[in-house]
Design a protein around this motif. Sequence first.
Motif, short mmCIF file in Angstrom:
data_model
loop_
_atom_site.label_atom_id
_atom_site.label_comp_id
_atom_site.label_asym_id
_atom_site.label_seq_id
_atom_site.Cartn_x
_atom_site.Cartn_y
_atom_site.Cartn_z
N LEU A 30 5.62 62.66 91.41
CA LEU A 30 6.37 62.43 90.18
C LEU A 30 5.90 63.40 89.10
O LEU A 30 4.70 63.65 88.97
CB LEU A 30 6.16 60.99 89.68
CG LEU A 30 6.71 59.86 90.55
CD1 LEU A 30 6.17 58.52 90.06
CD2 LEU A 30 8.24 59.86 90.52
N PRO A 31 6.82 63.94 88.29
CA PRO A 31 6.41 64.76 87.15
C PRO A 31 5.54 63.93 86.20
O PRO A 31 5.80 62.74 86.01
CB PRO A 31 7.74 65.15 86.48
CG PRO A 31 8.76 64.99 87.56
CD PRO A 31 8.29 63.86 88.42
N PRO A 32 4.49 64.51 85.62
CA PRO A 32 3.53 63.73 84.85
C PRO A 32 4.10 63.03 83.62
O PRO A 32 3.76 61.88 83.35
CB PRO A 32 2.47 64.76 84.45
CG PRO A 32 3.10 66.09 84.64
CD PRO A 32 4.09 65.92 85.74
N PHE A 33 4.98 63.71 82.85
CA PHE A 33 5.57 63.04 81.68
C PHE A 33 6.45 61.87 82.12
O PHE A 33 6.46 60.81 81.49
CB PHE A 33 6.41 64.02 80.85
CG PHE A 33 5.59 65.00 80.06
CD1 PHE A 33 4.22 64.86 79.93
CD2 PHE A 33 6.20 66.08 79.44
CE1 PHE A 33 3.46 65.76 79.20
CE2 PHE A 33 5.46 66.99 78.70
CZ PHE A 33 4.08 66.83 78.58
N LEU A 185 12.01 62.28 75.93
CA LEU A 185 12.40 63.57 75.36
C LEU A 185 11.52 64.69 75.91
O LEU A 185 12.02 65.76 76.31
CB LEU A 185 12.31 63.51 73.84
CG LEU A 185 12.65 64.81 73.10
CD1 LEU A 185 14.09 65.22 73.36
CD2 LEU A 185 12.41 64.64 71.60
N LEU A 186 10.21 64.46 75.94
CA LEU A 186 9.29 65.47 76.47
C LEU A 186 9.55 65.75 77.94
O LEU A 186 9.50 66.90 78.38
CB LEU A 186 7.84 65.00 76.28
CG LEU A 186 7.30 65.03 74.85
CD1 LEU A 186 5.94 64.34 74.77
CD2 LEU A 186 7.20 66.46 74.34
N SER A 187 9.84 64.70 78.70
CA SER A 187 10.15 64.88 80.11
C SER A 187 11.43 65.69 80.28
O SER A 187 11.51 66.57 81.15
CB SER A 187 10.29 63.52 80.80
OG SER A 187 10.60 63.68 82.17
N GLY A 193 14.14 67.50 87.85
CA GLY A 193 14.15 66.72 89.09
C GLY A 193 13.72 65.28 88.93
O GLY A 193 13.23 64.66 89.89
N GLN A 194 13.94 64.70 87.73
CA GLN A 194 13.48 63.33 87.50
C GLN A 194 14.23 62.31 88.36
O GLN A 194 13.60 61.40 88.93
CB GLN A 194 13.65 62.95 86.01
CG GLN A 194 12.72 63.70 85.07
CD GLN A 194 13.31 65.00 84.56
OE1 GLN A 194 14.16 65.60 85.22
NE2 GLN A 194 12.87 65.45 83.39
#
Length: 306
Positions: A30-33, A185-187, A193-194
Amino acid sequence: MKPGHIALGLAIAIVWGFNFVVADAAVGHLPPFLLVVLRYAVVALLFLPFTRRGGLPWRYIIPVGLLYGVVQFSGLFLGLRLGVSAGVAATLIQSQAAITIVLARLVLKEKFTAVQWAGLTVGAAGLVLIAASGGASAPLLGVLCVLIGAGGWAASNIVLKRAKNVSAWTMTVWQSVAVIPPMLLLSGVFETGQVPAVTGMAPLTILAVLYIALVATGFGNYAWYRLMQQVGPAKGAPFSLLIPVVGIVSGWLVLGERLTGPQILGVVFTLAGLAVIIFAPQLIGVLRRLIRRPAVSAESTESTSA
């Protein structure tokens, strides 16, 4: 400090220290944000409908959410993105203990004895040994980002102390309202690719998210807020020095990571420093008795001679 407060501080360190092992697995998928969004979204979905805000003012919810949830994790993850290794970042973020104590002295006028400062210095030396032992890069800009995150965490501790008798659980749940929108917003700005990352989560990733959300965030944040309220930032914040120690030991036990000589020495220094901080009143009492004893003995000898 009461035994219950010490037990609570140790429990927080164990839960958050092991969280680095769990987060390491989760960030691989998973992306960190986005992971920060999910950790607070789970808390909000499960508990927000059943937790009334009551008299908890927004002037406390919003600063704690922004400082603790957004600034801390944005600084930490931006530092990681810029090349700071996970081990170094996990250690640097604990500089919040020293920043908290300085802020508590300046803003809240909390007392911190010379013996406790000595303990903090020893514990900080242990963190430096741990941070320098990994051999990974620590670019200046990335380090500064992590330190900004540590400053956000420290500032939130001061807000929590000012909030005094507000419900720690209510704060744990309702701060998600202040964290989720800016982290989304940051993500959206920095990550891609969320949707496939969420829809394609494996069972172990789901368990990792649940641990991070329910144990590390739900219990961990709640326990931390109570500790800040009950013993104050200056006395409570040093427990965070144990977090990288637990993280290193957990990596050794769970992931089979080898402990280097500097890491072992850093663990010993950190534990010794924390022990000095916690038991400072008892140590001061012992030192005073040792200082008085020779003086009393000298007076007794003089009286006998007379």
